[in-house]
Design an enzyme around this catalytic site. Sequence first.
Site, mmCIF file in Angstrom:
data_model
loop_
_atom_site.group_PDB
_atom_site.id
_atom_site.type_symbol
_atom_site.label_atom_id
_atom_site.label_comp_id
_atom_site.label_asym_id
_atom_site.label_seq_id
_atom_site.Cartn_x
_atom_site.Cartn_y
_atom_site.Cartn_z
ATOM 1 N N HIS A 32 -9.923 -10.897 13.525
ATOM 2 C CA HIS A 32 -9.405 -10.349 12.263
ATOM 3 C C HIS A 32 -10.492 -9.955 11.268
ATOM 4 O O HIS A 32 -10.155 -9.459 10.192
ATOM 5 C CB HIS A 32 -8.488 -11.367 11.585
ATOM 6 C CG HIS A 32 -7.110 -11.397 12.153
ATOM 7 N ND1 HIS A 32 -6.106 -10.542 11.756
ATOM 8 C CD2 HIS A 32 -6.560 -12.174 13.117
ATOM 9 C CE1 HIS A 32 -5.003 -10.800 12.440
ATOM 10 N NE2 HIS A 32 -5.256 -11.782 13.270
ATOM 11 N N LYS A 38 2.546 -0.996 3.852
ATOM 12 C CA LYS A 38 3.758 -1.284 3.070
ATOM 13 C C LYS A 38 3.927 -0.269 1.949
ATOM 14 O O LYS A 38 5.028 0.228 1.690
ATOM 15 C CB LYS A 38 3.684 -2.713 2.506
ATOM 16 C CG LYS A 38 3.786 -3.793 3.570
ATOM 17 C CD LYS A 38 3.265 -5.142 3.095
ATOM 18 C CE LYS A 38 3.067 -6.077 4.275
ATOM 19 N NZ LYS A 38 2.209 -7.225 3.985
ATOM 20 N N THR A 59 -2.632 -4.488 5.814
ATOM 21 C CA THR A 59 -1.215 -4.178 6.078
ATOM 22 C C THR A 59 -0.525 -3.804 4.773
ATOM 23 O O THR A 59 0.513 -3.140 4.795
ATOM 24 C CB THR A 59 -0.488 -5.370 6.731
ATOM 25 O OG1 THR A 59 -0.745 -6.551 5.984
ATOM 26 C CG2 THR A 59 -0.925 -5.564 8.168
ATOM 27 N N LYS A 82 -4.382 -7.478 -3.855
ATOM 28 C CA LYS A 82 -5.093 -8.037 -2.700
ATOM 29 C C LYS A 82 -5.665 -9.378 -3.106
ATOM 30 O O LYS A 82 -5.773 -9.686 -4.292
ATOM 31 C CB LYS A 82 -6.256 -7.127 -2.279
ATOM 32 C CG LYS A 82 -5.803 -5.781 -1.746
ATOM 33 C CD LYS A 82 -6.959 -4.986 -1.183
ATOM 34 C CE LYS A 82 -6.431 -3.688 -0.585
ATOM 35 N NZ LYS A 82 -5.589 -3.897 0.586
ATOM 36 N N ARG A 83 -6.079 -10.182 -2.120
ATOM 37 C CA ARG A 83 -6.880 -11.341 -2.446
ATOM 38 C C ARG A 83 -8.153 -10.855 -3.133
ATOM 39 O O ARG A 83 -8.704 -9.812 -2.775
ATOM 40 C CB ARG A 83 -7.256 -12.124 -1.179
ATOM 41 C CG ARG A 83 -6.115 -12.825 -0.478
ATOM 42 C CD ARG A 83 -5.395 -13.819 -1.367
ATOM 43 N NE ARG A 83 -6.292 -14.828 -1.916
ATOM 44 C CZ ARG A 83 -6.583 -15.978 -1.319
ATOM 45 N NH1 ARG A 83 -6.037 -16.291 -0.174
ATOM 46 N NH2 ARG A 83 -7.404 -16.833 -1.872
#
Length: 784
Positions: A319, A612, A608, A510-511
Amino acid sequence: NISSLKFNFVPPRPPACGFLFQRIYYLSLEFYMGRTLQNTMINLGLQNACDEAIYQLGLDMEELEEIEEDAGLGNGGLGRLAACFLDSMATLGLAAYGYGIRYEYGIFNQKIRDGWQVEEADDWLRHGNPWEKARPEYMLPVHFYGRVEHAATGIKWIDTQVVLALPYDTPVPGYMNNTVNTMRLWSARAPNDFNLRDFNVGDYIQAVLDRNLAENISRVLYPNDNFFEGKELRLKQEYFVVAATLQDIIRRFKASKFGSTESVRTVFDSFPDQVAIQLNDTHPAMAIPELMRIFVDIEKLPWNKAWDITKRTFAYTNHTVLPEALERWPVDLVEKLLPRHLQIIYEINQRHLDHIAFLFPNDVDRLRRMSLIEEGGTKRINMAHLCIVGSHAVNGVAKIHSEIVKTQVFEDFAALEPEKFQNKTNGITPRRWLLLCNPGLAELIAEKIGEDYVRDLSQLTKLHKFVDDDLFIREVAKVKQENKVKFAQYLEKEYKVKINPSSMFDVHVKRIHEYKRQLMNCLHIVTMYNRKPPRAPRGQAAPGYHMAKMIIKLINAVGHVVNNDPVVGSKLKVIFLENYRVSLAEKVIPATDLSEQISTAGTEASGTGNMKFMLNGALTIGTMDGANVEMAEEAGEENLFIFGMRVEDVTELDKEGYHAQEYYNRLPELKQAIDQIRSGFFSPKEPDLFKDVVNMLFHHDRFKVFADYEAYVKCQEKVSELYLNSKAWTKMVIRNIAAAGKFSSDRTIKEYARDIWHVEPSDLKIPPPNEPRDHVHCKIVSAV
């Protein structure tokens, strides 16, 4: 009463046709499930009936849905991907199980106090969880510490400390196919005799208190995303989940008599044909030495046979390519906690290096690069290398990421076994990320192309013929405006902030991480503020290591100045959305006009969130990174706002040397923004507050914010210009939605099934429980 909904976990009937079926086991330390009620109603086809029933009771279904806690058992993309995959595996009729940890406390609740992030515990289980069922009859022991004894009968791991793993099962319903799979999460329990020796010498109180040490294993989710934290408790968590899961898998395998005349099987030749285990990143990597331990020490298989079965059973998903995210466990820690596993890892490594030495004699440097053990300084185990060596398939999560994995990060391994490396571009479930969160748009699409697209998202391409349909253009714009009004009302209610629903909602959720470059977005806000009045009305929303917290504080400080400026007025607003989570994403994504995907090229594995936003009618401003590349391929680059360096440009800049000062000297607007941050313009009470941020941008910025700043600002000007032409903007939105079909997690899972697990998805709908099932022979859905 939600808990009155019953799901029966019924063992399947043996298939009458007699072939061996395969079960898929998805191992992940994170499952970011969010809320379950509405998703379950949609997948079971009960939403309208439930809405009506609740209305008849004088209640509001939306209010009921808001009461449910998010199951926040994940940090971000990796955990949410696992949740989407479970939905798709059930929808595709695969016999699949998700295995993870039932964290008592999920990802922390983020509060913003005076612009600073403050963490609060996420006590999501305080009112219980109606969706889970405890299965104490399947409780299993997990061993830690102890020592290894070499006896005449074989190798034994003895004098261990035992922790019990109690499973909790959550149903995962497929979409309208009567299939219900299982997510099994393990909770740590101390055995009754835990530290009983203390009791025997009189310290009963201490013995009971020490039970917490065992039960802490499943207490809390580590909140690090893309950052490796080498803590003993984290390693305990990783081993705990794989040890319990593998016992469960082997129990289920032995109990399956299909194709076997034995009452309980002891022959493992068919194991890889019936068991496929997917490792979601390296977190469950200890499953590889654990399965070897079971085969060699307990089942007494010869090493070579055990290793062949193990390799054919496991597959590994990578990842990230960020070095700080790759797990490297200190040998000393593994030796203390899991002494037998260290011996097995050494043996795996020795045989692996012998093979490399045979193929490349005298290439000592290659041996060092490919070893599972890193020798420099503290000896560490490279968990990604262990996963690659112990798996039959390795995949990245977007085309560009998989290429980087093959050509840069694991180049030696890919050269040795090129057929092992694959790409599986991530996807999202259209059930949650369209039907659930954006019913207006979902209905509009269904009116134009029918409802089958929910199961086959590639059918969205049919929308291309409506790009010039004036009525459809107006309807799409109307749905977006309604979503924006609804979200603006939510912001006013929850945050006491008023925003103009006619302004552009430019969203960066986002983080917080330097590679995601929230700082570049922040610099652009400062630049727009300095150009007052701004060229186009915009609304800006953003979500929530020392630097990450400083970035949050800076965004809030800039927002405070901008939002209170009398000249700018309501034309520019900066809002930091606190405590970003799945249920908040379901609100903000359908209301978004512009999606920020601005990571440095080559750093975001896939993303991702980008998918979305695309599916929900937002346009993307982004770099050619992660899945943005494939989004541009599908929609046409002209239908995204692409800017900045490509991967090869970043590589070239690294060779030449990146000098932030040169950009600062050359770009007056960048210089002005940086000078304001450095001088305390946004923090007048503490002028030096952001000196660390400025220092990092000049001297330690691996992600080269200044290098892409100019291109980003110019691209934002193009965005503003197009936004003023509502029709042209909406036509581009329709082209994006029509091109989003590739990014369904159903497509991703079909590719995993075909290329890695070697199983066929089924579109058969199982008859409901009240109908006979004798005619359904070869479809295995779920088992205890």
